[in-house]
Scaffold this motif. Structure first.
Motif, PDB file in Angstrom:
ATOM      1  N   PRO A 165       0.829  -1.213   0.000  1.00  0.00           N
ATOM      2  CA  PRO A 165       0.000   0.000   0.000  1.00  0.00           C
ATOM      3  C   PRO A 165       0.861   1.259   0.000  1.00  0.00           C
ATOM      4  N   THR A 166       0.409   2.252  -0.718  1.00  0.00           N
ATOM      5  CA  THR A 166       1.145   3.516  -0.766  1.00  0.00           C
ATOM      6  C   THR A 166       0.518   4.577   0.121  1.00  0.00           C
ATOM      7  N   ARG A 167      -0.604   4.256   0.719  1.00  0.00           N
ATOM      8  CA  ARG A 167      -1.289   5.211   1.601  1.00  0.00           C
ATOM      9  C   ARG A 167      -1.444   4.606   2.987  1.00  0.00           C
ATOM     10  N   GLY A 168      -1.069   5.396   3.987  1.00  0.00           N
ATOM     11  CA  GLY A 168      -1.261   4.977   5.365  1.00  0.00           C
ATOM     12  C   GLY A 168      -2.401   5.757   5.987  1.00  0.00           C
ATOM     13  N   GLU A 169      -3.042   5.139   6.962  1.00  0.00           N
ATOM     14  CA  GLU A 169      -4.113   5.819   7.691  1.00  0.00           C
ATOM     15  C   GLU A 169      -3.767   5.865   9.172  1.00  0.00           C
ATOM     16  N   ILE A 170      -3.888   7.028   9.746  1.00  0.00           N
ATOM     17  CA  ILE A 170      -3.759   7.165  11.194  1.00  0.00           C
ATOM     18  C   ILE A 170      -5.167   7.013  11.736  1.00  0.00           C
ATOM     19  N   LYS A 171      -5.401   5.913  12.413  1.00  0.00           N
ATOM     20  CA  LYS A 171      -6.748   5.597  12.868  1.00  0.00           C
ATOM     21  C   LYS A 171      -7.105   6.339  14.153  1.00  0.00           C
ATOM     22  N   ARG A 172      -6.190   6.375  15.084  1.00  0.00           N
ATOM     23  CA  ARG A 172      -6.448   7.071  16.340  1.00  0.00           C
ATOM     24  C   ARG A 172      -5.168   7.722  16.849  1.00  0.00           C
ATOM     25  N   THR A 189       7.151   6.820   5.822  1.00  0.00           N
ATOM     26  CA  THR A 189       8.120   7.117   4.765  1.00  0.00           C
ATOM     27  C   THR A 189       9.103   5.963   4.606  1.00  0.00           C
ATOM     28  N   GLU A 190       9.596   5.433   5.725  1.00  0.00           N
ATOM     29  CA  GLU A 190      10.521   4.295   5.684  1.00  0.00           C
ATOM     30  C   GLU A 190       9.887   3.083   5.014  1.00  0.00           C
ATOM     31  N   ARG A 191       8.598   2.942   5.139  1.00  0.00           N
ATOM     32  CA  ARG A 191       7.882   1.809   4.541  1.00  0.00           C
ATOM     33  C   ARG A 191       7.459   2.070   3.095  1.00  0.00           C
ATOM     34  N   GLY A 192       7.858   3.222   2.558  1.00  0.00           N
ATOM     35  CA  GLY A 192       7.594   3.523   1.158  1.00  0.00           C
ATOM     36  C   GLY A 192       6.223   4.100   0.863  1.00  0.00           C
ATOM     37  N   MET A 193       5.524   4.563   1.873  1.00  0.00           N
ATOM     38  CA  MET A 193       4.205   5.142   1.636  1.00  0.00           C
ATOM     39  C   MET A 193       4.345   6.540   1.045  1.00  0.00           C
ATOM     40  N   ALA A 194       3.378   6.898   0.211  1.00  0.00           N
ATOM     41  CA  ALA A 194       3.403   8.199  -0.449  1.00  0.00           C
ATOM     42  C   ALA A 194       2.643   9.260   0.335  1.00  0.00           C
ATOM     43  N   ASP A 195       1.629   8.823   1.068  1.00  0.00           N
ATOM     44  CA  ASP A 195       0.853   9.794   1.837  1.00  0.00           C
ATOM     45  C   ASP A 195       0.163   9.127   3.019  1.00  0.00           C
ATOM     46  N   ILE A 196      -0.357   9.987   3.887  1.00  0.00           N
ATOM     47  CA  ILE A 196      -1.077   9.563   5.086  1.00  0.00           C
ATOM     48  C   ILE A 196      -2.402  10.307   5.104  1.00  0.00           C
ATOM     49  N   VAL A 197      -3.458   9.613   5.502  1.00  0.00           N
ATOM     50  CA  VAL A 197      -4.758  10.247   5.675  1.00  0.00           C
ATOM     51  C   VAL A 197      -5.256   9.981   7.089  1.00  0.00           C
ATOM     52  N   LEU A 198      -6.187  10.825   7.517  1.00  0.00           N
ATOM     53  CA  LEU A 198      -6.814  10.628   8.822  1.00  0.00           C
ATOM     54  C   LEU A 198      -8.172  11.311   8.827  1.00  0.00           C
ATOM     55  N   PRO A 213      -6.917  19.328   3.516  1.00  0.00           N
ATOM     56  CA  PRO A 213      -8.157  18.591   3.276  1.00  0.00           C
ATOM     57  C   PRO A 213      -7.911  17.363   2.398  1.00  0.00           C
ATOM     58  N   ALA A 214      -8.616  16.290   2.715  1.00  0.00           N
ATOM     59  CA  ALA A 214      -8.514  15.048   1.947  1.00  0.00           C
ATOM     60  C   ALA A 214      -9.913  14.558   1.587  1.00  0.00           C
ATOM     61  N   GLU A 215      -9.972  13.714   0.584  1.00  0.00           N
ATOM     62  CA  GLU A 215     -11.240  13.124   0.176  1.00  0.00           C
ATOM     63  C   GLU A 215     -11.796  12.244   1.296  1.00  0.00           C
ATOM     64  N   PRO A 216     -13.099  12.311   1.534  1.00  0.00           N
ATOM     65  CA  PRO A 216     -13.706  11.424   2.536  1.00  0.00           C
ATOM     66  C   PRO A 216     -13.494   9.954   2.171  1.00  0.00           C
ATOM     67  N   TYR A 217     -13.392   9.107   3.191  1.00  0.00           N
ATOM     68  CA  TYR A 217     -13.161   7.681   2.971  1.00  0.00           C
ATOM     69  C   TYR A 217     -13.737   6.891   4.148  1.00  0.00           C
ATOM     70  N   GLY A 218     -13.810   5.591   3.960  1.00  0.00           N
ATOM     71  CA  GLY A 218     -14.173   4.690   5.045  1.00  0.00           C
ATOM     72  C   GLY A 218     -15.585   4.863   5.574  1.00  0.00           C
ATOM     73  N   GLU A 219     -15.764   4.421   6.805  1.00  0.00           N
ATOM     74  CA  GLU A 219     -17.095   4.394   7.404  1.00  0.00           C
ATOM     75  C   GLU A 219     -17.672   5.778   7.688  1.00  0.00           C
ATOM     76  N   SER A 274     -17.556  14.675  10.386  1.00  0.00           N
ATOM     77  CA  SER A 274     -16.173  14.272  10.126  1.00  0.00           C
ATOM     78  C   SER A 274     -15.450  15.267   9.246  1.00  0.00           C
ATOM     79  N   ARG A 275     -14.149  15.397   9.515  1.00  0.00           N
ATOM     80  CA  ARG A 275     -13.234  16.155   8.666  1.00  0.00           C
ATOM     81  C   ARG A 275     -12.103  15.213   8.292  1.00  0.00           C
ATOM     82  N   PHE A 276     -11.659  15.282   7.058  1.00  0.00           N
ATOM     83  CA  PHE A 276     -10.626  14.396   6.536  1.00  0.00           C
ATOM     84  C   PHE A 276      -9.394  15.209   6.170  1.00  0.00           C
ATOM     85  N   PHE A 277      -8.232  14.685   6.540  1.00  0.00           N
ATOM     86  CA  PHE A 277      -6.971  15.379   6.278  1.00  0.00           C
ATOM     87  C   PHE A 277      -5.977  14.409   5.658  1.00  0.00           C
TER      88      PHE A 277
END
Length: 84
Positions: free
Chosen positions: A1-8, A33-42, A62-68, A75-78
């Protein structure tokens, strides 16, 4: 995966306003970054103005809404593009 999510991200009241949350976020960003991800969302709530201010201060935009919470008006997405 190239995208990481900070869940909490939670800092106990005694540790707030001391840079703990920023240090945790920056550590997560380095790890992603060390794991090669391109971006993070939360996702955070509109009733969390301190969290929103922190994310914006650290360069999250701002980021596109995702998930539940995709249709949640509370909700606000970043997101943050990570360095290569």
């Amino acid at each position: 995966p190239t995208r990481g999510e900070i869940k909490r991200l939670y800092v106990a009241p005694a540790g707030r306003r001391r840079g703990v949350a920023a240090a945790l976020l920056q550590a997560l960003e380095r790890r992603a970054t060390e794991r090669g991800m391109a971006d993070i969302v939360l996702e955070t709530g509109t009733r969390q103005p301190e969290a929103i201010a922190l994310y914006e201060a650290l360069g999250y935009g701002p980021a596109e809404p995702y998930g539940e919470f995709v249709d949640s008006p509370l909700s606000r997405f970043f997101g943050l593009t990570l360095p290569r």
